[in-house]
Design a protein around this motif. Structure first.
Motif, mmCIF file in Angstrom:
data_model
loop_
_atom_site.group_PDB
_atom_site.id
_atom_site.type_symbol
_atom_site.label_atom_id
_atom_site.label_comp_id
_atom_site.label_asym_id
_atom_site.label_seq_id
_atom_site.Cartn_x
_atom_site.Cartn_y
_atom_site.Cartn_z
ATOM 1 N N ASN A 171 48.541 80.855 -32.617
ATOM 2 C CA ASN A 171 49.740 81.270 -31.893
ATOM 3 C C ASN A 171 50.821 81.750 -32.849
ATOM 4 N N GLY A 172 50.429 82.524 -33.850
ATOM 5 C CA GLY A 172 51.409 83.053 -34.795
ATOM 6 C C GLY A 172 51.094 82.656 -36.220
ATOM 7 N N PHE A 173 51.697 83.383 -37.171
ATOM 8 C CA PHE A 173 51.416 83.106 -38.575
ATOM 9 C C PHE A 173 52.398 82.097 -39.160
ATOM 10 N N VAL A 174 52.022 81.547 -40.301
ATOM 11 C CA VAL A 174 52.884 80.649 -41.070
ATOM 12 C C VAL A 174 53.480 81.461 -42.218
ATOM 13 N N LEU A 175 54.793 81.534 -42.279
ATOM 14 C CA LEU A 175 55.453 82.286 -43.341
ATOM 15 C C LEU A 175 55.181 81.623 -44.694
ATOM 16 N N GLY A 176 54.919 82.439 -45.697
ATOM 17 C CA GLY A 176 54.678 81.927 -47.035
ATOM 18 C C GLY A 176 55.485 82.684 -48.071
ATOM 19 N N GLU A 177 55.243 82.376 -49.317
ATOM 20 C CA GLU A 177 55.859 83.077 -50.443
ATOM 21 C C GLU A 177 54.854 83.138 -51.576
ATOM 22 N N GLY A 178 55.100 84.000 -52.544
ATOM 23 C CA GLY A 178 54.192 84.049 -53.672
ATOM 24 C C GLY A 178 54.255 85.366 -54.418
ATOM 25 N N ALA A 179 53.447 85.449 -55.458
ATOM 26 C CA ALA A 179 53.332 86.663 -56.262
ATOM 27 C C ALA A 179 51.968 86.673 -56.923
ATOM 28 N N ALA A 180 51.412 87.859 -57.072
ATOM 29 C CA ALA A 180 50.179 88.033 -57.844
ATOM 30 C C ALA A 180 50.280 89.345 -58.601
ATOM 31 N N SER A 223 48.303 91.490 -52.697
ATOM 32 C CA SER A 223 47.933 91.282 -54.097
ATOM 33 C C SER A 223 47.290 89.922 -54.307
ATOM 34 N N LEU A 224 47.788 88.916 -53.606
ATOM 35 C CA LEU A 224 47.165 87.594 -53.682
ATOM 36 C C LEU A 224 45.727 87.653 -53.166
ATOM 37 N N GLU A 225 45.505 88.434 -52.126
ATOM 38 C CA GLU A 225 44.154 88.548 -51.579
ATOM 39 C C GLU A 225 43.221 89.307 -52.512
ATOM 40 N N ILE A 226 43.722 90.347 -53.191
ATOM 41 C CA ILE A 226 42.886 91.035 -54.173
ATOM 42 C C ILE A 226 42.568 90.106 -55.340
ATOM 43 N N ALA A 227 43.543 89.312 -55.767
ATOM 44 C CA ALA A 227 43.271 88.321 -56.811
ATOM 45 C C ALA A 227 42.191 87.344 -56.347
ATOM 46 N N ALA A 228 42.285 86.894 -55.092
ATOM 47 C CA ALA A 228 41.283 85.976 -54.543
ATOM 48 C C ALA A 228 39.905 86.626 -54.502
ATOM 49 N N CYS A 229 39.847 87.908 -54.143
ATOM 50 C CA CYS A 229 38.564 88.621 -54.097
ATOM 51 C C CYS A 229 37.944 88.724 -55.489
ATOM 52 N N ALA A 230 38.754 89.050 -56.487
ATOM 53 C CA ALA A 230 38.238 89.162 -57.854
ATOM 54 C C ALA A 230 37.702 87.819 -58.345
ATOM 55 N N LEU A 231 38.413 86.742 -58.023
ATOM 56 C CA LEU A 231 37.961 85.406 -58.427
ATOM 57 C C LEU A 231 36.710 85.000 -57.654
ATOM 58 N N ALA A 232 36.647 85.369 -56.379
ATOM 59 C CA ALA A 232 35.460 85.063 -55.579
ATOM 60 C C ALA A 232 34.229 85.749 -56.161
ATOM 61 N N MET A 233 34.392 87.001 -56.621
ATOM 62 C CA MET A 233 33.275 87.709 -57.241
ATOM 63 C C MET A 233 32.868 87.054 -58.554
ATOM 64 N N ALA A 234 33.855 86.595 -59.303
ATOM 65 C CA ALA A 234 33.555 85.947 -60.576
ATOM 66 C C ALA A 234 32.802 84.639 -60.381
ATOM 67 N N GLU A 235 33.130 83.931 -59.302
ATOM 68 C CA GLU A 235 32.532 82.616 -59.050
ATOM 69 C C GLU A 235 31.379 82.670 -58.051
#
Length: 422
Positions: A233-242, A353-365
């Motif tokens: 029922n909606g998203f949770v607001l977050g913060e961050g940087a990658a 950008s956080l998701e692309i970082a996650a994808c790169a790490l997922a490929m590595a692992e």
């Protein structure tokens, strides 16, 4: 011959733990970092949960002057950039500053700093005519998002192309895509690219409350972000940087750099339909995906994992599921799909950008992060969303997508660098 672009460094500031190691630990373990808001009193708001970072800038090496000068979003991206450059192995004496550029994405700029400073100069809203004498000396830097790129360039010694990209919630994807094109066209050899947003503030919560985009599940903050679940029922607001260090492949190979992945393709479209609404057929996102696959010279069946936008709103998850079926055909029912927003919330422009970082790490692992809190699948979202627990799988080609208010739809494909796309 097209210049090929690879990822050689990653820096992350995200909820649940700062730095790449902590970020991946949280995702791979399926833990959630969403909680009740602590930055201000959230009592007046409909949605009172968020994904906050326990961030102490002095512990991350920022000086008192840098802390005084920079808004929180700028602080986050500078710390992430320093981690990315350090991890890439780039040394100042091996970098040509004029061939090194910066591209930073942000949806809402220095929201936190502007919100705080308005409270100060207006005496908490009591003054109709604000008193500038009480403002932080570098308030203008909060006002112009270009200061984010400036700060990263200063921190890394980059003197080449410098840009801020602001396309709403696809900003992080689009900033990386722009950086890739700069390397491909030979305007730069190295790009420091990523995104940042620190939007958890009263004004942002009020904006999303007004359109009921954020979740009202305040009593269950750890379970409030529920992409693809019938109870979402909606998203949770977050913060961050990658931040990623992107390099021309040959350059990275000559210096013996560790290569996480190659950027195989990127495309963006706009639905020109509605500021916040989405067509249910997902046509524009599907077109962005098809264009991305074409640029990467891949078939739909080549994709091993899809990192979904997966915001947890009713319309987005239906729209996105339709887009996958439209663009990937029958393979959409076989390929694993998941949303890391279930764990770290939606940090607006930073999330791509956080998701692309996650994808790169997922490929590595060779590990697919799960969709947390997916206990009651929505019959309208009938794909394999990797519920609750991470999954081991060989990942050679990964697709990541983003969707943003204003109708923006972007897609990017990462591939293993040994694949010949010359």
């Amino acid at each position: 011959m097209r210049r090929r672009v690879v990822i050689t460094g990653i820096g992350v500031m995200a909820p649940g733990g700062t730095g790449v190691k902590n970020f991946w630990s949280l995702l791979s373990e399926g833990r959630t970092a969403t909680r009740g808001i602590t930055f201000f009193d959230p009592a007046p708001f409909r949605s009172r949960v968020a994904a906050e970072i326990d961030f102490h800038p002095e512990d991350q090496g920022l000086t008192p002057q840098e802390i005084r000068r920079m808004d929180r979003a700028a602080q986050l991206v500078v710390v992430a950039a320093r981690e990315a450059v350090a991890g890439s192995g780039l040394a100042p004496d091996t970098m040509d500053p004029h061939r090194t550029g910066v591209t930073i994405g942000s949806a809402v700029g220095a929201t936190t700093g502007l919100d705080q400073e308005y409270r100060v100069v207006s005496d908490d809203g009591r003054l109709e005519l604000v008193d500038h004498r009480y403002a932080v000396p570098h308030l203008y830097g909060h006002f112009v998002p270009s200061s984010f790129a400036t700060e990263v360039a200063w921190a890394t010694g980059a003197e080449g192309p410098s840009t801020v990209v602001s396309t709403g919630c696809t900003s992080g994807l689009d900033a990386i895509g722009h950086a890739v094109e700069l390397i491909r066209e030979n305007s730069a050899d190295v790009m420091i690219a990523g995104a940042t947003d620190a939007p958890i503030s009263p004004i942002t919560m009020a904006c999303f409350d007004a359109i009921k985009a954020t979740t009202p599940y305040n009593d269950e903050p750890g379970q409030a972000s529920r992409p693809f679940d019938r109870t979402r029922n909606g998203f949770v607001l977050g913060e961050g940087a990658a931040v990623l260090v992107l390099e021309e492949l040959g350059r990275a190979q000559r210096r013996g750099a560790h290569i996480y992945a190659e950027i195989g393709g990127y495309a963006s479209r706009c639905n020109a339909f509605h500021m916040t609404g989405l067509r249910p057929d997902g046509r524009e996102m599907a077109e962005a995906i098809r264009a991305t696959l074409e640029e990467a010279r891949l078939n739909a069946s080549d994709i091993d994992y899809v990192n979904a936008h997966g915001s947890g709103t009713k319309q987005n998850d239906r729209h996105e599921s339709a887009a996958f079926k439209r663009s990937l055909g029958e393979h959409a029912y076989r390929v694993p799909v998941s949303s890391i927003k279930s764990m770290i919330g939606h940090s607006l422009g930073a999330i791509g950008s956080l998701e692309i970082a996650a994808c790169a790490l997922a490929m590595a692992e060779n590990v697919i992060p799960p969709t947390a809190n997916l206990h009651n699948p929505d019959p309208e979202c009938d794909l394999d969303y990797v519920p609750i627990s991470a999954r081991e799988a060989r990942l050679d080609q990964v697709l990541s997508v983003g969707s943003g208010f204003g109708g923006f739809q972007s897609a990017m494909v990462l591939t293993r660098p040994e694949r010949n796309t010359a």
